[in-house]
Structure formats: structure tokens, C-alpha cells
Design an enzyme around this catalytic site. Structure first.
Site, PDB file in Angstrom:
ATOM      1  N   GLN A  19       0.839  -1.200   0.000  1.00 41.21           N
ATOM      2  CA  GLN A  19       0.000   0.000   0.000  1.00 41.21           C
ATOM      3  C   GLN A  19       0.871   1.246   0.000  1.00 41.21           C
ATOM      4  O   GLN A  19       1.684   1.426   0.905  1.00 41.21           O
ATOM      5  CB  GLN A  19      -0.911   0.002   1.228  1.00 41.21           C
ATOM      6  CG  GLN A  19      -1.708   1.289   1.388  1.00 41.21           C
ATOM      7  CD  GLN A  19      -2.550   1.304   2.646  1.00 41.21           C
ATOM      8  OE1 GLN A  19      -3.655   0.789   2.692  1.00 41.21           O
ATOM      9  NE2 GLN A  19      -2.002   1.892   3.696  1.00 41.21           N
ATOM     10  N   GLY A  20       0.736   2.072  -1.000  1.00 37.70           N
ATOM     11  CA  GLY A  20       1.537   3.301  -1.074  1.00 37.70           C
ATOM     12  C   GLY A  20       0.704   4.521  -0.754  1.00 37.70           C
ATOM     13  O   GLY A  20       0.283   5.251  -1.656  1.00 37.70           O
ATOM     14  N   SER A  48       1.000   6.503   2.855  1.00 38.82           N
ATOM     15  CA  SER A  48       1.694   7.465   3.718  1.00 38.82           C
ATOM     16  C   SER A  48       2.964   8.016   3.069  1.00 38.82           C
ATOM     17  O   SER A  48       3.626   7.331   2.288  1.00 38.82           O
ATOM     18  CB  SER A  48       2.091   6.805   5.041  1.00 38.82           C
ATOM     19  OG  SER A  48       0.957   6.406   5.745  1.00 38.82           O
ATOM     20  N   GLU A 105      -9.387  -1.964   5.912  1.00 38.36           N
ATOM     21  CA  GLU A 105      -8.206  -2.127   6.758  1.00 38.36           C
ATOM     22  C   GLU A 105      -8.597  -2.041   8.230  1.00 38.36           C
ATOM     23  O   GLU A 105      -8.155  -2.827   9.041  1.00 38.36           O
ATOM     24  CB  GLU A 105      -7.163  -1.060   6.443  1.00 38.36           C
ATOM     25  CG  GLU A 105      -5.925  -1.272   7.298  1.00 38.36           C
ATOM     26  CD  GLU A 105      -4.785  -0.356   6.920  1.00 38.36           C
ATOM     27  OE1 GLU A 105      -3.652  -0.744   7.191  1.00 38.36           O
ATOM     28  OE2 GLU A 105      -5.028   0.728   6.378  1.00 38.36           O
TER      29      GLU A 105
END
Lengths: 389, 359
Positions: free
Chosen positions: A122-123, A125, A240
């Protein structure tokens, strides 16, 4: 009022057990083999035990929604220590693709993702975009039929194991903060992408920094509309949060704590005989029981389509605080061994630190407090737009 | 999974709540609380509850009751906690449980129909001072048919027609008119008066199976107190949340200040998940005998501790008005104090839970 699932589910549980016994542990006994895990997952999907909500044509098992069955499957897989078919990033991207992806994206990515052939990171932050995610600055420019990406992501879980990344990038630099973001899929095994592990305070490496230096992805790897990526993330984040909120982890950590208190001796007696330790242990158990049975209550309400009420937003923060309390009692029990990084109690020293990661990952504890305040207690939204959700 | 209340249970609760909303609003509770002299219960409200069949909940149908379970007693207790209802429920409900569990057929036939109909008001006497609460600690002896000695913190003993007394031999019935005196204690919680009872050779009849019943009875007490605590605590959280939305300072509702918001969240987070624990304790009492004592001890410890802390937080959330006699908070705090004390402190229950867990 009853805690079980009722007799009508007994035969289903037995079917699941029989299936697991027949398929796990694998014939060659190799529990770590990727091929064995894949074969198990494929068989479980075939039988309707995994990825139940996902249509057959995308590689899922397309079952009628039944929370009780899903819970029974989860319990039995956990008991048998069989693969659960869950890879953190993959569970986040699939619901998003189902909701927002093009037919071509769904056909190309979902099935291999469910089998674990594609692993996603997951990109989201960035160094200056944490809780305030929409402040992100990684840029993507559409040049010809390719997006050219430049910037940096951080806290990227398992990026060193991942093949692909779903990420948020700024594509409309002149648009307002939330309006200039797009959701892209990127193959990260390419020269323009550098993955650098972050060493945590425990010395472990689960997270990474990911640098984009003119990295490329085809134009049709955009999910949802250009500049509408913020809306696309909503389904990801929702998944999530509920995914992290499982109480199983707290239960096993507590069982370990009781074991520790029985093992460690003080004044010639097990620490668990010390009234101070006993009382705190019981206090922690009281909170754990609260979490456990309110979770059963919530599950039951879900099954019967009733409103769960305030508890809906609470499990993550409750578990986070509980984990801290467990870790601190362990510290009180091991006493002098608490600083011995080479000793037998290292696991508890690590847990003392790891329990803090829960207060950060998947929405910090203060963000959780905002969510509880707004969604459960109905208090007015935080004055800074976006800070509560 | 059906860990939830049935439609019938929800309907029964809703009917009782209608009555409480109507006849047990905050103004009424203050009025009863502030009666001059000895604390009293609200006889009109109790009569209304009797009419609805509330005292009949746990009485078997064969004896004129509703034949329901501990879960039903507990959810009704929660509601009385929510409304700080000034009714003699705790003692009466537990006395009913005692006779259902420990009475001979003749004892049940004699008392249960009248307990169910509210014709007889009953209570239970457990404490003997110096933190004596639990069956194994009871010193009063009733084997020879008469009782001499002192019981403390007995709910509504002065008004009761029948007292179920914890004795070394089990449980004993003492009827009104026997040789005992009551002295109303100057107890903080004036919604649930308690008495010191001085038995002076009072005629006492042992319950046939009292010895076997008494541990279950003390677990029932723990469950009902936990349920009351949940109702009270949740009410205090809601009251604080509502106040924060309307009270303005610096030109905005105080709910907009993060410091207070987080305090309210902490109160809600301590309270709401504990509902599952008290439900589980009540359910275990009914259906999981080997878990019941442990669950009851955990529920009593956790819920009554939480309730008392939440009432402190409620004062902070309200500021000056929360510290006054005219505000509701002190009534809840004093109920929380009695819930905390009655049947033994949270600390003692945690140590018992540790024993039950086999640690």
C-alpha cells in the site's frame, strides 16, 4: 441468548474440518512452501471457504453472505494453523478494484491476487502525509500513454516482498488538496522504484521507504477517475480498519502472559502467586472478556441485521490500550530481565515496543478517538476538515 | 450466533422503560432522594412495576411467575441503573432467586406466589461488617431455629416482610414480627436505603437447600450489581455527551474542544464494551455453570470499578454544575459507591476470579 452458532451450523463446521484435515498439513509436510500454501488456497476457494464475497469470474468463490459461516471457517483455519489466504495489502486492494476498477483491471488483477501470485504493497503514507494523508506530494504526470511518477512513500508494509503497489499520487497539482489525488496501480519491480527497509526500534524490518524516480505505469492503471482517488481510498481504509480489529491477537498474548506469570519466580514462588500481579492479571482479563463478548454481541447483531451501536468504532483503540497494559504487566513480571536483549525474555521486550505500533498503524489512536467521538458519540466534526475520517 | 436479546426481551424492556420515563424522571428521583429523615423508596413506582410483573420475572410459572432467567433479571437491573430507580429491587430480586434455588417445595409454594405478586416484599442479608460478604465467611448461626447477631447493609430491611439471611448453615428465612430491630444507615445512596439488622433470638427457618444455593446466590448478586453499574455508567456517559453539545464557551459548544472530546471518548470506551461482560456473566449463570462464578466475579469487579470512575469523569465533564446537589451526577455517584461496596470490593472479586481461573 446463546454464544454458539446453533445446531444448524454444526454440519457446516464438520465439513470445514473434514476439508482442512484432507488438505493441511500438506502431504510432504512442508508448512513453509509457497506451492503448498497456494494449492491449499486454490482448493479452499474451489470449496467456497475463501474469498466468499468475490465473484467466481474474478477467482472468488461467490457465496451467499453468511457471517456465521465466515466466522466458523476463520476459527477452524486458525485452529489448524492452515493458510488463511490473507496477505495484508491484497485484502485492501481487492475490495477497491471490485468497487472502482475497470473490467480489464478486475480480470487482470483480482484472481492472481487471491491466489497470492501478485502481492500488493500500500503506497499511501509519505514523510509529510501521515494522519493528514491528503497532504501527500508524490506526483504523477501523464506523458503519452504512461504515468511518470516521482516522489516518496513511507511505512510501506512488506514492500520488499511485494510485486505491485496501489498508491495515491497527486495528478492535479493546481486542484484543492483532496481533489488533486489519483489512485494508481504500479508494478514496483522496475528500475525507477527503489525499496529501502526501515529498521524499527525492535530491529525488525516490516516497513519500507519507497522512492519513485521517473517510475512508469501505463495510463490504464488509473483506478476510478483522475483526481477522484480520495473517494476510491474510502473502501480500502474501511476494510483495513475492520481487518485489524480482530481480538484473536489479544487473546493469545494474554494466554502467553499468564504462562509467563506462572514461569517466573520471585521469592521462591511463581509470580502469579503475588497478589499485586494476580489482581492486575484479573483486571486485564476483565477487559479482555469485555472485548471478547462485545465482539460476539456485535457479530450477532451483524448477522441479524441489527445496529451494533457505539461499539462499532471501538475495538481497535480498546485492543491497543489492552495490548499496552499486557506489555506493562509482563515488564513488571520479568523485572531485571527487561533490559536483556539477548535473554529469554526478548519476546516480551519486543512486545513492549510492538504494542505501540498498534497505536500508529491503520489510523493512530488519536484518529481513532476522533472517529469514536464523531461516529459513535455524535459529537461535532473536528474543525480541521478530514481530521476525523 | 445469537448473543443478543430476543424480540420478547426487547419488548418487555421497552414497556418497563416507558413506565420509567413516565414515572421515574430525574425530578422524581431527586424528590425521593431528598425526602427528609430516613431514606425511602418510591412506593408508587414500585407498585407500577409490580403491576407489570417485574417481581415475577424469576419466579417459575408453576408458582405464578414468568419463569424467566438471570439474563432477564440483569437487563431489567440495567434499566433501573439507567434511571437510578428508587425501588427495593436488589433485595427483592435476590430473595426470589434464593428461594427458587434453595427452597423446599413447601417453602416455594408458600413464598414465591406472594413474592411474584408483590404482596410480600423480601430482601437479603449478607454482610456482617469488617468486609464479610461471602458465604464462606458468614458467622451468624441459625441451626437451632433462632438467630442472634448483626447483619449490615441490608437493602430495605425496615420495609421487608421477609429477610433471607446468610448463615453458617446456608440460608435462613426470617419473617417480619420476629425478634429483630432495624436501624436505617445514613448511606450515601438514598435511592436504595440499607439497614443494619440486629437479630435478638429471631425465629428462623433454614431453606432446605440453602447451603447448596448460597454460592449461586452470591454470584447472582454480583451479576445484578454489574448490570446496574452498566446502566448507570452508560447514562452518565450519555449525559456528559449531551451536555458537551449544548454547553458553550469561547463561542462554541465545549464538545468542539479536543481535550474534552477525548475525555468523553475515554468514558465511552471504558463503558460500552463492558456490556458484553455483564451479558456474558448473566448468560453463564443461566447456561454455563462451570464459568458462572468466574464471570460473575469479573463482571462485578470491572463494571462497578468502571461505573465509579465514570461518575468522577462525569463531574469533570460538567464542571461546576456537576458538583452540585441539584445535578443528577451525585445520585449516580452514590449508586456507584453502593454497587462498588455491596457484595465486596472489585479488588476482592479480582482475587476470587484469579482463584476461579485456577491461577
Amino acid at each position: 441468548m446463546e454464544l454458539g452458532f446453533g445446531a444448524e451450523y454444526d454440519s457446516f463446521r464438520q465439513e470445514v474440518r473434514d476439508f482442512i484435515v484432507a488438505h493441511w498439513p500438506p502431504a510432504d509436510g512442508d508448512l513453509k512452501s509457497r506451492a503448498n500454501e497456494r494449492a491449499f488456497v486454490v482448493a479452499a476457494i474451489e470449496r467456497g471457504y475463501m474469498h466468499r464475497a468475490i465473484p467466481r469470474r474474478f477467482g472468488g468463490s461467490e457465496q451467499e453472505p453468511d457471517i456465521a459461516k465466515a466466522e466458523i471457517i476463520r476459527e477452524e483455519l486458525t485452529k489448524a494453523r492452515a493458510p488463511a489466504g490473507r496477505i495484508p495489502g491484497n485484502g485492501l486492494v481487492v475490495p477497491t478494484l471490485l468497487e472502482w476498477g475497470t473490467e480489464e483491471q478486475k480480470a487482470r488483477f483480482i484472481a492472481p491476487t487471491l491466489r497470492g501470485d501478485i502481492v500488493w504493497a500500500q503506497g499511501f503514507s509519505e514523510p509529510n502525509a501521515g494522519s493528514d494523508l491528503a497532504a501527500l506530494r508524490t506526483r504523477a504526470e501523464l506523458i503519452g500513454d504512461k504515468w511518470i511518477i516521482n516522489g516518496q512513500k513511507i511505512w510501506t508494509t512488506h514492500a520488499h516482498k511485494a510485486t505491485h503497489m496501489f498508491c495515491l499520487v497527486r495528478t492535479e497539482p493546481d486542484a484543492p488538496k483532496h481533489g488533486g489525488i489519483s489512485y494508481l496501480l504500479v508494478d514496483i519491480r522496475q528500475p525507477g522504484v527503489t525499496v529501502r527497509p526501515l529498521i524499527q526500534m525492535t530491529r525488525q524490518t516490516e516497513f519500507n521507504e519507497v522512492f519513485f524516480d521517473n517510475a512508469e505505469t501505463p495510463a490504464d492503471m488509473l483506478v476510478g477517475e483522475r483526481g477522484k482517488g480520495w473517494n476510491v481510498t474510502r473502501s480500502t481504509l474501511k476494510h483495513e480498519r475492520s481487518g485489524i480489529a480482530t481480538m484473536t491477537w489479544s487473546l493469545s498474548m494474554f494466554r502467553d502472559l499468564v504462562k509467563l506469570a506462572k514461569e517466573v519466580e520471585r521469592n521462591g514462588e511463581p509470580a502469579i502467586r503475588d497478589p499485586r500481579i494476580r489482581e492486575e492479571l484479573a483486571a486485564i482479563e476483565g477487559e479482555l472478556m469485555s472485548l471478547t463478548y462485545s465482539t460476539y454481541r456485535a457479530t450477532s447483531h451483524d448477522i441479524h441485521g441489527r445496529d451494533i451501536g457505539w461499539f462499532q468504532t471501538m475495538p481497535k483503540l480498546y485492543m491497543t490500550e489492552l495490548a499496552g497494559r499486557i506489555a506493562k504487566l509482563a515488564r513488571d513480571i520479568v523485572e531485571d530481565d527487561f533490559t536483556d536483549m539477548g535473554g529469554a525474555r526478548l519476546k516480551w521486550i519486543e512486545r513492549f515496543m510492538i504494542s505501540l505500533s498498534m497505536s500508529i498503524a491503520g489510523g493512530t489512536s488519536n484518529i481513532q478517538r476522533n472517529i469514536i467521538a464523531e461516529r459513535s458519540l455524535g459529537l461535532p466534526r473536528d474543525r480541521v476538515p478530514g481530521a476525523g475520517a | 450466533m445469537n448473543f443478543l436479546l430476543s424480540e420478547d426481551q426487547l419488548a418487555f424492556l421497552s414497556a418497563i422503560e416507558d413506565l420509567l420515563r413516565d414515572r421515574c424522571d430525574a425530578l422524581r428521583v431527586h424528590k425521593i432522594f431528598d425526602i427528609e429523615g430516613d431514606a425511602q423508596f418510591d412506593a408508587e413506582l414500585w407498585a407500577g412495576l409490580v403491576e407489570m410483573g417485574v417481581p415475577a420475572i424469576f419466579v417459575p410459572e408453576a408458582h405464578g411467575g414468568l419463569g424467566l432467567a438471570m439474563v432477564d433479571l440483569a437487563i431489567v437491573s440495567e434499566l433501573f441503573g439507567t434511571y437510578a430507580a428508587p425501588v427495593p429491587w436488589l433485595g427483592h430480586a435476590l430473595a426470589t432467586v434464593a428461594i427458587v434455588l434453595g427452597g423446599s417445595e413447601a417453602q416455594k409454594a408458600r413464598w414465591l406466589p406472594r413474592l411474584a405478586s408483590g404482596e410480600v416484599l423480601a430482601t437479603v442479608a449478607f454482610a456482617e461488617g469488617k468486609s464479610v460478604w461471602f458465604p464462606g465467611e458468614w458467622q451468624l448461626a441459625g441451626a437451632d431455629g433462632s438467630l442472634t447477631g448483626v447483619k449490615t447493609l441490608v437493602p430495605n430491611a425496615a420495609e421487608a416482610d421477609l429477610i433471607v439471611v446468610g448463615v453458617a448453615e446456608g440460608l435462613a428465612l426470617v419473617e417480619k414480627g420476629a425478634a429483630y430491630r432495624t436501624e436505617r444507615a445514613d448511606s450515601g445512596d438514598r435511592t436504595r436505603p440499607v439497614d443494619t439488622v440486629l437479630f435478638e433470638g429471631a425465629i428462623a427457618e433454614l431453606l432446605a437447600d440453602g447451603l447448596a444455593a448460597r454460592d449461586r446466590l452470591s454470584d447472582a448478586a454480583a451479576v445484578l450489581l454489574a448490570a446496574d453499574a452498566f446502566g448507570g455508567a452508560e447514562h452518565c456517559v450519555k449525559m456528559s455527551v449531551d451536555y458537551a453539545r449544548v454547553r458553550e464557551q469561547y463561542g462554541q459548544p465545549i464538545a468542539a474542544f479536543q481535550g474534552l472530546r477525548y475525555q468523553l471518548v475515554a468514558m465511552a470506551l471504558a463503558t460500552e464494551p463492558a456490556r458484553g461482560l455483564y451479558w456474558y456473566a448473566a448468560h453463564s449463570w443461566d447456561a454455563l455453570p462451570d464459568k458462572a462464578a468466574h464471570a460473575a466475579a469479573q463482571a462485578k469487579a470491572h463494571l462497578t470499578d468502571t461505573y465509579l470512575q465514570v461518575t468522577r469523569d462525569t463531574v469533570e465533564a460538567h464542571g461546576g454544575i456537576g458538583f452540585t446537589w441539584e445535578h443528577d451526577t451525585h445520585i449516580y455517584m452514590k449508586r456507584a459507591m453502593l454497587d462498588w461496596v455491596w457484595m465486596g470490593s472489585p479488588s476482592r472479586h479480582r482475587l476470587r476470579a484469579a482463584d476461579f481461573a485456577g491461577w
